[in-house]
Design a protein around this motif. Structure first.
Motif, PDB file in Angstrom:
ATOM      1  N   ALA A 154       3.174   6.077  -5.460  1.00  0.00           N
ATOM      2  CA  ALA A 154       3.117   6.178  -6.918  1.00  0.00           C
ATOM      3  C   ALA A 154       1.891   6.968  -7.384  1.00  0.00           C
ATOM      4  O   ALA A 154       1.868   7.498  -8.495  1.00  0.00           O
ATOM      5  N   ASN A 155       0.851   7.032  -6.537  1.00  0.00           N
ATOM      6  CA  ASN A 155      -0.402   7.691  -6.939  1.00  0.00           C
ATOM      7  C   ASN A 155      -0.768   8.867  -6.035  1.00  0.00           C
ATOM      8  O   ASN A 155      -1.934   9.240  -5.955  1.00  0.00           O
ATOM      9  N   GLN A 156       0.235   9.467  -5.368  1.00  0.00           N
ATOM     10  CA  GLN A 156      -0.061  10.456  -4.330  1.00  0.00           C
ATOM     11  C   GLN A 156      -0.826  11.678  -4.830  1.00  0.00           C
ATOM     12  O   GLN A 156      -1.558  12.305  -4.066  1.00  0.00           O
ATOM     13  N   ASP A 157      -0.681  12.031  -6.097  1.00  0.00           N
ATOM     14  CA  ASP A 157      -1.399  13.211  -6.610  1.00  0.00           C
ATOM     15  C   ASP A 157      -2.614  12.826  -7.445  1.00  0.00           C
ATOM     16  O   ASP A 157      -3.226  13.679  -8.083  1.00  0.00           O
ATOM     17  N   GLU A 158      -2.929  11.549  -7.461  1.00  0.00           N
ATOM     18  CA  GLU A 158      -4.011  11.052  -8.323  1.00  0.00           C
ATOM     19  C   GLU A 158      -5.273  10.742  -7.522  1.00  0.00           C
ATOM     20  O   GLU A 158      -5.275  10.744  -6.304  1.00  0.00           O
ATOM     21  N   ARG A 159      -6.329  10.436  -8.258  1.00  0.00           N
ATOM     22  CA  ARG A 159      -7.540   9.858  -7.660  1.00  0.00           C
ATOM     23  C   ARG A 159      -7.423   8.345  -7.794  1.00  0.00           C
ATOM     24  O   ARG A 159      -7.035   7.844  -8.849  1.00  0.00           O
ATOM     25  N   TYR A 160      -7.801   7.624  -6.739  1.00  0.00           N
ATOM     26  CA  TYR A 160      -7.813   6.169  -6.841  1.00  0.00           C
ATOM     27  C   TYR A 160      -8.813   5.590  -5.854  1.00  0.00           C
ATOM     28  O   TYR A 160      -9.260   6.254  -4.923  1.00  0.00           O
ATOM     29  N   ILE A 161      -9.171   4.336  -6.111  1.00  0.00           N
ATOM     30  CA  ILE A 161     -10.147   3.615  -5.282  1.00  0.00           C
ATOM     31  C   ILE A 161      -9.470   2.367  -4.740  1.00  0.00           C
ATOM     32  O   ILE A 161      -8.749   1.675  -5.469  1.00  0.00           O
ATOM     33  N   VAL A 162      -9.705   2.081  -3.458  1.00  0.00           N
ATOM     34  CA  VAL A 162      -9.183   0.855  -2.847  1.00  0.00           C
ATOM     35  C   VAL A 162     -10.364   0.066  -2.302  1.00  0.00           C
ATOM     36  O   VAL A 162     -11.173   0.596  -1.538  1.00  0.00           O
ATOM     37  N   VAL A 163     -10.484  -1.190  -2.732  1.00  0.00           N
ATOM     38  CA  VAL A 163     -11.510  -2.084  -2.187  1.00  0.00           C
ATOM     39  C   VAL A 163     -10.832  -3.007  -1.182  1.00  0.00           C
ATOM     40  O   VAL A 163      -9.899  -3.730  -1.527  1.00  0.00           O
ATOM     41  N   ASN A 164     -11.287  -2.939   0.072  1.00  0.00           N
ATOM     42  CA  ASN A 164     -10.764  -3.800   1.139  1.00  0.00           C
ATOM     43  C   ASN A 164     -11.686  -5.010   1.205  1.00  0.00           C
ATOM     44  O   ASN A 164     -12.773  -4.946   1.777  1.00  0.00           O
ATOM     45  N   TYR A 177      -9.988   7.914  -2.894  1.00  0.00           N
ATOM     46  CA  TYR A 177      -9.015   8.900  -2.419  1.00  0.00           C
ATOM     47  C   TYR A 177      -8.787   9.961  -3.482  1.00  0.00           C
ATOM     48  O   TYR A 177      -8.802   9.675  -4.676  1.00  0.00           O
ATOM     49  N   GLU A 178      -8.560  11.176  -3.014  1.00  0.00           N
ATOM     50  CA  GLU A 178      -8.155  12.259  -3.909  1.00  0.00           C
ATOM     51  C   GLU A 178      -6.929  12.900  -3.298  1.00  0.00           C
ATOM     52  O   GLU A 178      -6.975  13.368  -2.162  1.00  0.00           O
ATOM     53  N   ALA A 179      -5.818  12.888  -4.027  1.00  0.00           N
ATOM     54  CA  ALA A 179      -4.530  13.405  -3.532  1.00  0.00           C
ATOM     55  C   ALA A 179      -4.194  12.807  -2.158  1.00  0.00           C
ATOM     56  O   ALA A 179      -3.755  13.498  -1.253  1.00  0.00           O
ATOM     57  N   GLY A 180      -4.433  11.503  -2.022  1.00  0.00           N
ATOM     58  CA  GLY A 180      -4.062  10.804  -0.790  1.00  0.00           C
ATOM     59  C   GLY A 180      -5.043  10.939   0.353  1.00  0.00           C
ATOM     60  O   GLY A 180      -4.846  10.348   1.419  1.00  0.00           O
ATOM     61  N   VAL A 181      -6.131  11.692   0.169  1.00  0.00           N
ATOM     62  CA  VAL A 181      -7.103  11.912   1.249  1.00  0.00           C
ATOM     63  C   VAL A 181      -8.383  11.135   0.928  1.00  0.00           C
ATOM     64  O   VAL A 181      -8.931  11.277  -0.178  1.00  0.00           O
ATOM     65  N   MET A 188       0.820  -1.212   0.000  1.00  0.00           N
ATOM     66  CA  MET A 188       0.000   0.000   0.000  1.00  0.00           C
ATOM     67  C   MET A 188       0.861   1.272   0.000  1.00  0.00           C
ATOM     68  O   MET A 188       0.502   2.261  -0.633  1.00  0.00           O
ATOM     69  N   GLU A 189       1.988   1.237   0.696  1.00  0.00           N
ATOM     70  CA  GLU A 189       2.877   2.406   0.701  1.00  0.00           C
ATOM     71  C   GLU A 189       3.427   2.679  -0.693  1.00  0.00           C
ATOM     72  O   GLU A 189       3.472   3.817  -1.139  1.00  0.00           O
ATOM     73  N   ARG A 190       3.826   1.603  -1.383  1.00  0.00           N
ATOM     74  CA  ARG A 190       4.323   1.756  -2.756  1.00  0.00           C
ATOM     75  C   ARG A 190       3.224   2.333  -3.655  1.00  0.00           C
ATOM     76  O   ARG A 190       3.459   3.245  -4.443  1.00  0.00           O
TER      77      ARG A 190
END
Length: 193
Positions: A105-115, A124-128, A99-101
């Motif tokens: 790699a995506n710190q300024d991006e939008r992304y979705i994590v499914v747990n 997440y947006e910009a890590g938030v 997850m840290e990697r």
């Protein structure tokens, strides 16, 4: 938080079997109560009956580990109950590095994590984290695949009908629709033909 048990300390494992819930009884309920007691959630005297005290303890455990809080010991809850502290640390270490990697790699991006174990999705947006939702995942026999993929679009309120696998393995039995299963899954049968 709770202190970690001594490495290699024996733990009570709950054997595989049907979900345990209010009204269940037998050896597996005793195992469940012993394990909940080891984790500091069950304070009563272990017996082979799953009563209100056991349900309260299961709910407290589920809340503590981020599972859906329903008081039912299904596969996900049993898996988490059966983890020793060392096994938890090993899993967390692997996941944390991954997850840290990914986050870096995506710190300024939008992304979705499914747990998957927790049945949750976070956007997440910009890590938030900006959105959190419950999701449905597969079961032991038909697991949700692990993957990383680019999201190309979102469909709101899409039309949905059960996939062929769910129809064949969950809803039909011996070529006949199982109305009880349809009802239990929260589905409404509109056309049986």
């Amino acid at each position: 938080g709770k202190l970690l048990a001594a490495p290699g300390a024996p733990i009570t494992r709950v054997e595989a079997g049907p979900a345990l819930k209010l009204g269940s009884s037998g050896k597996r309920v005793l195992q469940l109560q012993a394990r909940l007691s080891e984790l500091g959630h069950f304070v009563g005297q272990p017996a082979d009956q799953f009563g209100p005290e056991t349900e309260v303890a299961v709910r407290a455990f589920q809340e503590g580990v981020g599972l859906i809080v329903d008081g039912v010991v299904d596969h996900q809850t049993r898996f988490n109950l059966n983890l020793s502290d060392q096994e938890k640390l090993d899993i967390l270490r692997l996941q944390l590095e991954d997850m840290e990697r990914f986050a870096k790699a995506n710190q300024d991006e939008r992304y979705i994590v499914v747990n998957i174990p927790a049945y949750t999705l976070r956007a997440y947006e910009a890590g938030v984290p900006v959105v959190e939702s419950r999701v449905i995942v597969g079961n032991v026999a038909r697991q949700t695949p692990l993957m990383k993929s680019h999201l190309t679009g979102i469909v709101f309120n899409p039309p949905w009908s059960p996939p062929k696998t769910i129809l064949a393995k969950d809803i039909f039995r011996n070529g006949e629709i199982q109305p009880k299963t349809v009802s239990r899954l929260g589905l409404k049968l509109i056309d049986a033909h």
